[in-house]
Enzyme design. Structure first.
Site, short mmCIF file in Angstrom:
data_model
loop_
_atom_site.label_atom_id
_atom_site.label_comp_id
_atom_site.label_asym_id
_atom_site.label_seq_id
_atom_site.Cartn_x
_atom_site.Cartn_y
_atom_site.Cartn_z
N HIS A 351 1.89 -8.47 -1.32
CA HIS A 351 1.73 -7.66 -0.45
C HIS A 351 1.87 -8.64 0.90
CE1 HIS A 351 0.12 -3.91 1.59
NE2 HIS A 351 -0.34 -4.98 2.38
N ALA A 352 2.80 -8.38 1.92
CA ALA A 352 2.95 -9.11 2.68
C ALA A 352 1.96 -9.36 3.78
CB ALA A 352 4.21 -8.68 3.51
N HIS A 381 6.99 -7.25 12.04
CA HIS A 381 5.83 -6.86 12.10
C HIS A 381 4.64 -8.24 11.81
CE1 HIS A 381 1.97 -4.52 11.16
NE2 HIS A 381 1.85 -5.45 10.40
N GLU A 382 5.24 -8.83 10.70
CA GLU A 382 4.36 -10.10 10.33
C GLU A 382 4.35 -10.95 11.41
OE1 GLU A 382 2.12 -9.72 8.03
OE2 GLU A 382 3.07 -7.86 7.05
N HIS A 385 1.92 -10.65 14.16
CA HIS A 385 0.73 -11.21 14.07
C HIS A 385 0.56 -12.80 14.40
CE1 HIS A 385 -1.05 -7.69 12.08
NE2 HIS A 385 -0.11 -7.82 11.16
N GLU A 409 -1.74 -4.89 14.85
CA GLU A 409 -0.91 -4.39 13.90
C GLU A 409 0.38 -4.01 14.82
OE1 GLU A 409 -0.90 -4.91 10.91
OE2 GLU A 409 -2.84 -5.49 10.63
N HIS A 511 -4.87 -1.87 0.24
CA HIS A 511 -5.90 -2.02 1.26
C HIS A 511 -7.11 -1.39 0.50
CE1 HIS A 511 -2.25 -2.08 3.22
NE2 HIS A 511 -2.97 -2.87 4.30
N TYR A 521 -4.05 0.79 11.44
CA TYR A 521 -2.50 1.20 11.19
C TYR A 521 -2.24 2.42 11.79
CZ TYR A 521 -2.64 -2.60 7.76
OH TYR A 521 -2.94 -3.75 7.43
ZN LIG Z 1 -0.09 -6.38 9.75
#
Ligand SMILES: [Zn+2]
Ligand SMILES: *[C@@H]1O[C@H](CO)[C@@H](O)[C@H](O)[C@H]1NC(C)=O
Ligand SMILES: *[C@@H]1O[C@H](CO)[C@@H](O)[C@H](O)[C@H]1NC(C)=O
Ligand SMILES: *[C@@H]1O[C@H](CO)[C@@H](O)[C@H](O)[C@H]1NC(C)=O
Ligand SMILES: *[C@@H]1O[C@H](CO)[C@@H](O)[C@H](O)[C@H]1NC(C)=O
Ligand SMILES: *[C@@H]1O[C@H](CO)[C@@H](O)[C@H](O)[C@H]1NC(C)=O
Ligand SMILES: *[C@@H]1O[C@H](CO)[C@@H](O)[C@H](O)[C@H]1NC(C)=O
Length: 657
Positions: A351-352, A381-382, A385, A409, A511, A521
Site C-alpha cells: 500500500h503506497a 499524491h504521495e 505528502h 491528502e 485502512h 479522504y
Molecule cells: Zn495519502
C-alpha cells in the site's frame, strides 16, 4: 490510616502548587511553557524518528524479527509517554495549559494535553499494537490461488498488488470477477474479524482514558469542530444528485456488458464489476463507459509503456512538476532511500505511503509502482505528502501535520488535476493530439468523475461505518450486514453473492485493518477542488466569466504564483486552525462542495439528458437480501423469509433480531 494518607497527599499537592504557581503566572507561565515545549518537541521528534525507522524496516520486509524490533520500540515509547504524562500532571500543565497568553504556545500545549494510546495499561497497549500489526500482516500477505489469464500470461498465485488489482481492472468475465472478489475477502477480512472486534474494544478503552466517549470522538478531534459530522453529511447530500446521475449511467453501460440477469435496471450495482476491488473509484471501467468511443481515449497507460517509462522516470516527472511551481525538490536522500518498486521475494506492505522521519532531512516514499496512468497520479499524491513534510519541517514537532488530515491528502491530488488535463499530457508527450471539442471534453470529465465523484460515498462510508462501530451502534451481531446496508444506502451497491456474519468485508480494505482513519479522504476529495480553483486563479488559467477558461481545463504548470500560494499554506502545518489555513489559500473558511459541482457541471448536464433520453431510473431499489445474519439465526431467518415471500412482505434480517 486513611485520613493521614489524605492529609499527606493534600499537603504534598499544595506545596507543589505553591512552588509552581510562582513560576507559572503571567508572562512567567509563557516562559516556562516555552521551555517545557522546546524540550518535549525535541524529545518526541527523536522518538518519532526511531519509531518511523523501525516501522519502515518492518513495512518493507515483513519478518518476525523486524516486527519484534518495532513492537519493542512501540512499548518503550508508550512507557516514556506514560512517565511524561505523570510529569505533565505533576507540573500542573493539565490545569494551566490554557492560561498561557501566547496562542501559539497554548495551541502546542493543547496537543500535549491528549495522552494518546499510551494511556492504556502497558499489557493492553502491547496487545493492541500486536493485534493491529497482525491484521496488517494478514492483509499484506493474503493471496488467492486461482489461475487466470492476465496480460496474455497465465498466473495462478494472485496477490492484491499487482495481480488482483489488474484482474478487477481488466477482466470482463462476470464469474471470474465474482470468484476473485469473494476469495480476496476470504483471504483477508474474514480472517481478521475477531481481531477487529478486540481492536475496537481496546481502542475505545484508550479513548475513554483520554476523556473521549469512544474512539470515534477521538478520531474527530483533529477537525476541531463540534458540527463536523453533520457538516460532512450536508456536503454528501450536496454532491449526491451528481453521483446518482453517474450511477444510473454506469449501470446502463454495465447492463450492456454483463446482461440484465446480472445488472438490474433499477437495482444497486454488483460491487465486483466496477473495476476496483472495493468499488471505491471506477476509473478501471472507463473503457466500458466512455461516452464517445470514437474520440481519442484519455488513458495514457499504453503510451507510457511504449515509451519505456520506468517507476523512476514517473517519480522524476512528478518532481519536475513540483519544482517548476517553485515548490521544494525531493532531496537526494529521498532518491537513495525510497522504495519505488517491489523487490522480488520480499513480503512488504505494498500500500503506497509517504514517510516523514521527523529529523528534517529524511523523507521517503514506499510504493510498488506499476507503469500505469493511475500510478502516475498516485505518485503525485504521495509526493504531495512529502511536499507538506518539507514545507513544515521547521515547525515544532506538534505542528508538523496537515491543517487537518484531509489537507494532507489533498495537496498532491490538487496538482494532479492539472497534470491529467489533455493539454498537459500532450505537453509531456503522452498524448499525441488534443481534440478540443465538446465530446472529447465529456470523455475527459467522465474519466475524472470515475476517479473522484464515485469515491465520495465510499470515502464517507468507511468512517461513518467505523464511527458507528466504535460508538456501539453496530455490534458483533450485525458487523458485516450493517456494512452492506450502508454500502447499499450510500453507494448503491450490492455484493455479487450473499454475505453473512461469518464474513468481515470492511476488513478487506487496508485502512480498516491498519487503524487508519478515512474521512480525511472524503475531505480531501472536496477540498482539492477548492485548492485547484485557488491556484488556477493565481495562475491566470481560470476565469469564471470566460467560457474558454473553465476550471476543468486549467493547468497550473510552471506557475510560481500558484506554487508560492500553496507553499505558504503548507508552511503553516497545523499551527493554525484549518479554516485559517484554507482561507490563506482560497479565501474561504469552509469546505465547499460547489467547487466540485462547478468543475463537473458540463458532465452533469450531459448525464442528465443522456439518462432522460434512455428513460433511466435514477437511484436504486433493493432487489434481494444481500447479507444474512448470524449463523445461529440463519435457519430461523430462512423460515421467516419464506413465509414473508408468500405474504408479499419484505423482511430484513435486522427486523428478525
Ligand atoms: Zn495519502
Ligand atoms: C529482512 O529482514 C531480515 C531480518 O529480519 C534480514 O535478515 C533480511 O536481510 C532483510 N531482507 C531485506 C531484503 O532487507
Ligand atoms: C481552561 O480550561 C478549563 C477546563 O478545561 C476551563 O474551565 C477554562 O475556562 C479554560 N480557560 C481558558 C482561558 O480557556
Ligand atoms: C490480546 O488479549 C486477548 C484477551 O486477553 C487475547 O485473547 C489475545 O490473544 C491477545 N492478543 C494478542 C495478539 O496478544
Ligand atoms: C495478447 O496476445 C494477442 C494475440 O496473441 C495480441 O494481439 C495482443 O497484442 C497481446 N496483448 C498483450 C497485452 O500483450
Ligand atoms: C443506531 O443509530 C440509529 C440512528 O441513530 C438508531 O436508530 C438505532 O437504534 C441505533 N442502534 C443501536 C443498536 O444503537
Ligand atoms: C430487479 O429489481 C426489482 C425490484 O426493484 C425486482 O422486482 C426484479 O425482480 C429485479 N430483477 C432481477 C432480474 O433481479
Amino acid at each position: 490510616m486513611k485520613g493521614i494518607t489524605c492529609v499527606t497527599l493534600c499537603v504534598y499537592t499544595a506545596c507543589l502548587m505553591l512552588a509552581t504557581s510562582r513560576a507559572l503566572d503571567g508572562s512567567g507561565l509563557d516562559a516556562s511553557a516555552e521551555q517545557y515545549l522546546s524540550r518535549r518537541n525535541a524529545e518526541v521528534a527523536r522518538d518519532a524518528n526511531k519509531m518511523s525507522l523501525a516501522s519502515w524496516a518492518y513495512d518493507c520486509n515483513l519478518t518476525e524479527t523486524n516486527k519484534q524490533t518495532m513492537m519493542a520500540l512501540q512499548n518503550e515509547n508508550a512507557a516514556k509517554s506514560k512517565s511524561e504524562w505523570e510529569q505533565w500532571k505533576l507540573l500542573k500543565w493539565d490545569e494551566k495549559w490554557n492560561q498561557t497568553t501566547d496562542p501559539n504556545l497554548r495551541r502546542q500545549l493543547k496537543q500535549f494535553s491528549v495522552q494518546g494510546m499510551s494511556a492504556l495499561p502497558s499489557d493492553k497497549f502491547s496487545n493492541l499494537s500486536e493485534i493491529t500489526a497482525d491484521m496488517v500482516a494478514t492483509y499484506s500477505t493474503a493471496h488467492v490461488d486461482m489461475c487466470v489469464e492476465l496480460q496474455n500470461e497465465s498466473v495462478c498465485d494472485l496477490n492484491l498488488e499487482p495481480e488482483l488489482t489488474q484482474l478487477l481492472d481488466q477482466v470482463r468475465d462476470y464469474n471470474v470477477l465474482t470468484e476473485a472478489w469473494v476469495r480476496w475477502r476470504d483471504a483477508s477480512g474474514k480472517r481478521v474479524r475477531n481481531n477487529f472486534l478486540e481492536y475496537v474494544q481496546l481502542s475505545n478503552e484508550a479513548a475513554r482514558l483520554n476523556g473521549f466517549s469512544d474512539m470515534s470522538e477521538m478520531w474527530l478531534d483533529p477537525y476541531e469542530s463540534p458540527s463536523f459530522q453533520s457538516d460532512i453529511e450536508k456536503i454528501w447530500q450536496e454532491v449526491k444528485p451528481l453521483y446518482e446521475q453517474l450511477h444510473a449511467y454506469v449501470r446502463r453501460k454495465l447492463r450492456e456488458e454483463y446482461g440484465a440477469n446480472h445488472v438490474n435496471l433499477t437495482g444497486p450495482i454488483p460491487a465486483s464489476i466496477l473495476g476496483n476491488m472495493w468499488a471505491q473509484s471506477w476509473g478501471g471501467i472507463y473503457d466500458l463507459v466512455q461516452p464517445f468511443p470514437n474520440k481519442p481515449t484519455l488513458d495514457v497507460t499504453a503510451a507510457m509503456k511504449s515509451q519505456g517509462y520506468t517507476a523512476k522516470k514517473m517519480f522524476e516527472l512528478a518532481d519536475k512538476f513540483y519544482t517548476e511551481l517553485n515548490l521544494i525538490a525531493m532531496p537526494a536522500s529521498f532518491w537513495e532511500k525510497s522504495v519505488l518498486t517491489k523487490p522480488p521475494s520480499v513480503d512488504m506492505v505494498c500500500h503506497a505511503s509517504a514517510w516523514d522521519f521527523y529529523d528534517g532531512q529524511d523523507f521517503r516514499i514506499k510504493m510498488c509502482t506499476d507503469i500505469t496512468m493511475d500510478d502516475l497520479f498516485t505518485i503525485h499524491h504521495e509526493m504531495g505528502h512529502i511536499e507538506y513534510y518539507l514545507h513544515y519541517k521547521d515547525q515544532p514537532y506538534v505542528f508538523r501535520s496537515g491543517a487537518n488530515p484531509g489537507f494532507h491528502e489533498a495537496v498532491g491530488d490538487s496538482l494532479a488535476l492539472s497534470v491529467r488535463t489533455p493539454k498537459h499530457l500532450h505537453k509531456i508527450g503522452l498524448l499525441e493530439q488534443i481534440v478540443d471539442d465538446e465530446e472529447s471534453d465529456i470523455n475527459f470529465l467522465m474519466k475524472v468523475a470515475l476517479d473522484k465523484v464515485t469515491f465520495l460515498p465510499f470515502g464517507y462510508l468507511i468512517d461513518k461505518y467505523r464511527w458507528r462501530v466504535f460508538s456501539g451502534n453496530i455490534t458483533a451481531q450485525d458487523l458485516n450486514c450493517e456494512w452492506w446496508n450502508m454500502r447499499y444506502e450510500l453507494q448503491g451497491l450490492k455484493p455479487p453473492v450473499q454475505r453473512s456474519e461469518e464474513d468481515f468485508d470492511p476488513g478487506a480494505k487496508y485502512h480498516v485493518v491498519a487503524d487508519v482513519p478515512y474521512i480525511r479522504y472524503f475531505v480531501s476529495f472536496i477540498v482539492q477542488f477548492q485548492f485547484h480553483k485557488a491556484m488556477c486563479l493565481k495562475a491566470g488559467q481560470y476565469d469564471p466569466n470566460d467560457p474558454n477558461l473553465p476550471l476543468h481545463k486549467c493547468d497550473i504548470d510552471k506557475s510560481t504564483a500558484a506554487g508560492e500560494a500553496l507553499g505558504a499554506m503548507l508552511r503553516l502545518g497545523s499551527s493554525k486552525p484549518w479554516p485559517d489555513a484554507l482561507e490563506s489559500l482560497t479565501g474561504s473558511r469552509t469546505l465547499d462542495a460547489s467547487v466540485l459541482r462547478e468543475y463537473f457541471a458540463p458532465l452533469e448536464r450531459w448525464l442528465k439528458s443522456d439518462n432522460e433520453r434512455h428513460g433511466e431510473y435514477v437511484g436504486w431499489i433493493r432487489d434481494g437480501e444481500y447479507c444474512q445474519g448470524p449463523p445461529q439465526l440463519r435457519q430461523n431467518y430462512n423460515k421467516v423469509l419464506h413465509e414473508s415471500r408468500n405474504n408479499q412482505i419484505t423482511i430484513t434480517v435486522n427486523e428478525i433480531e
